[in-house]
Design a protein around this motif. Structure first.
Motif, PDB file in Angstrom:
ATOM      1  N   ASP A  11       0.847  -1.198   0.000  1.00  0.00           N
ATOM      2  CA  ASP A  11       0.000   0.000   0.000  1.00  0.00           C
ATOM      3  C   ASP A  11       0.884   1.250   0.000  1.00  0.00           C
ATOM      4  N   LEU A  14      -0.852   4.496   1.399  1.00  0.00           N
ATOM      5  CA  LEU A  14      -0.809   4.566   2.860  1.00  0.00           C
ATOM      6  C   LEU A  14       0.582   4.968   3.327  1.00  0.00           C
ATOM      7  N   PHE A  17       1.187   8.779   2.933  1.00  0.00           N
ATOM      8  CA  PHE A  17       0.546   9.616   3.947  1.00  0.00           C
ATOM      9  C   PHE A  17       1.233   9.469   5.308  1.00  0.00           C
ATOM     10  N   VAL A  18       1.661   8.260   5.642  1.00  0.00           N
ATOM     11  CA  VAL A  18       2.374   8.028   6.905  1.00  0.00           C
ATOM     12  C   VAL A  18       3.669   8.835   6.946  1.00  0.00           C
ATOM     13  N   TYR A 280      -4.500  11.993   9.387  1.00  0.00           N
ATOM     14  CA  TYR A 280      -4.772  10.828  10.238  1.00  0.00           C
ATOM     15  C   TYR A 280      -6.055  10.119   9.804  1.00  0.00           C
ATOM     16  N   VAL A 283      -5.337   7.993   6.784  1.00  0.00           N
ATOM     17  CA  VAL A 283      -4.582   6.792   7.181  1.00  0.00           C
ATOM     18  C   VAL A 283      -5.516   5.753   7.795  1.00  0.00           C
ATOM     19  N   ARG A 286      -7.723   4.221   5.143  1.00  0.00           N
ATOM     20  CA  ARG A 286      -6.950   3.316   4.292  1.00  0.00           C
ATOM     21  C   ARG A 286      -6.707   1.991   5.007  1.00  0.00           C
ATOM     22  N   LEU A 287      -6.419   2.061   6.302  1.00  0.00           N
ATOM     23  CA  LEU A 287      -6.220   0.845   7.098  1.00  0.00           C
ATOM     24  C   LEU A 287      -7.500   0.012   7.151  1.00  0.00           C
ATOM     25  N   GLN A 289      -9.890  -0.029   4.979  1.00  0.00           N
ATOM     26  CA  GLN A 289     -10.075  -0.635   3.656  1.00  0.00           C
ATOM     27  C   GLN A 289      -9.223  -1.893   3.506  1.00  0.00           C
ATOM     28  N   ASN A 290      -8.001  -1.857   4.035  1.00  0.00           N
ATOM     29  CA  ASN A 290      -7.133  -3.032   3.982  1.00  0.00           C
ATOM     30  C   ASN A 290      -7.696  -4.187   4.808  1.00  0.00           C
ATOM     31  N   LEU A 349       2.425  -1.266  11.107  1.00  0.00           N
ATOM     32  CA  LEU A 349       2.147  -1.041   9.681  1.00  0.00           C
ATOM     33  C   LEU A 349       2.733  -2.161   8.831  1.00  0.00           C
ATOM     34  N   ARG A 356      -2.034  -7.230   3.548  1.00  0.00           N
ATOM     35  CA  ARG A 356      -2.460  -6.716   2.235  1.00  0.00           C
ATOM     36  C   ARG A 356      -1.756  -7.430   1.089  1.00  0.00           C
TER      37      ARG A 356
END
Length: 362
Positions: A11, A14, A17-18, A280, A283, A286-287, A289-290, A349, A356
């Motif tokens: 990802d 992700l 953004f992190v 945030y 993030v 996105r998490l 969704q994973n 992560l 993922r």
């Protein structure tokens, strides 16, 4: 049946953004510590981030299902590390939370235990095979989280101990907790709160929990941190203050760790603070969704465990900064200075990326 693993399934969005959040944290740490004894902390933070990114890529290559099969041994190692802290840990400001490692590095086991609990809870509920949650299942899940939590409370470290709760709550919620069970547990907890207040919490912990309700009652004592934080956030206005007087004149306590969001809000204003919150939020979405695309139940539990801990950290830290939560010393993930916190987040992560990258089976 072999699983197809490729960094094409990593990802990268992700990850991007992190790293943006990490970069904002490094810049703020530099600004907050430039003329203090902590000057140069931003360089050390960069080293920790680089080490964390490397660890994340390594963890992403492991087979999380094979890792889950070894969870019982890893859990025992986690308990052993917490016992080692109580026996041999370095005492600082009345708390024994760190083990001194070679080279003068201080390691805080309670941070990495969060990751172990995410693994243990995911393994436990995945093995239940979606059957209805019995009271025995409930008690076993509580014990998995409860033992490490009690050890961390004994250090004492109330803030870190509280971060273990969302792992258990998320596991129970996704594992099939019934409303009747939830109501009974809430009622029991309500009865135990007065006992914990009298018998368990230390005086300084009680002051922290009550000072956020009325910080003006002791402006120079228990309410000092909250008051200075509110002044810092308020003085930032819409676009921020280049002076950053609360931060740069050392009125704001520990602006590079617990109160980094207050320092950032003072220097970058409402717009800057809102930008961080938006990052945030992306993030977390996105998490989530994973988690929805995880190849199995265990993988979904792992990712949602990370979501639970990250959400709790953000909620409590920012709530603390604006006076809606008590001061508990919980850092802001990816922004606050601290090697243990940064490494935990990137290892977590790594587990997410691990899940993922195994979405497709050939």
């Amino acid at each position: 049946m072999s699983r197809y693993v490729s960094y094409r399934d990593f990802d990268w969005v992700l990850m991007g953004f992190v790293l943006v959040i990490c970069a904002l944290g490094v810049l703020q740490i530099h600004s907050a510590t430039e003329h203090t004894k902590f000057a140069g902390a931003h360089i050390r933070q960069i080293y920790w981030i680089a080490a964390g990114v490397g660890a994340m890529f390594l963890v992403s290559l492991l087979n999380y299902q094979a890792l889950l099969e070894q969870t019982h041994w890893i859990y025992v190692a986690a308990l052993a590390s917490l016992i080692a802290v109580l026996l041999f840990g370095q005492k600082y400001l009345g708390a024994r939370r760190w083990i001194k490692m070679p080279g003068g590095v201080h390691f805080q086991p309670s941070e990495w235990v969060k990751l172990i609990l995410i693994l243990a809870v995911a393994k436990y509920f995945a093995d239940l095979h979606e059957r209805e949650l019995s009271w025995l299942d409930f008690l076993k899940a509580g014990a998995i989280v409860g033992f490490p939590m009690l050890m961390v409370l004994a250090q004492p470290d109330l803030g870190t101990a509280l971060t273990y709760l969302p792992v258990a709550i998320m596991g129970l919620f996704l594992g099939g907790l019934r409303w009747k069970q939830a109501l009974i547990v809430l009622a029991i907890m309500g009865l135990l709160v007065p006992v914990a207040w009298i018998k368990v919490l230390k005086p300084y912990q009680k002051e922290r929990l009550t000072s956020f309700i009325n910080p003006d009652a002791d402006r120079q004592g228990s309410g000092y941190q909250v008051n200075q934080s509110l002044i810092a956030v308020g003085s930032g206005g819409i676009w921020g203050s280049s002076q950053g007087s609360q931060t740069h004149l050392a009125f704001l306590p520990v602006p590079q760790t617990d109160f980094i969001f207050a320092a950032f809000a003072e220097e970058h204003g409402f717009v800057g603070a809102l930008t961080v919150l938006l990052l945030y939020f992306i993030v977390l979405m996105r998490l989530t969704q994973n988690a929805q695309t995880a190849p199995d139940r265990a993988g979904a539990f792992l990712v949602m465990g990370v979501v639970a801990v990250l959400s709790f950290h953000i909620l409590v830290n920012i709530g603390m900064v604006v006076g809606f939560m008590p001061v508990t010393g919980i850092p802001l993930p990816l922004m606050s200075y601290g090697g243990s916190s940064v490494l935990f987040m990137f290892l977590a992560l790594g587990i997410v990326m691990n899940v993922r990258m195994r979405r497709f089976v050939n």
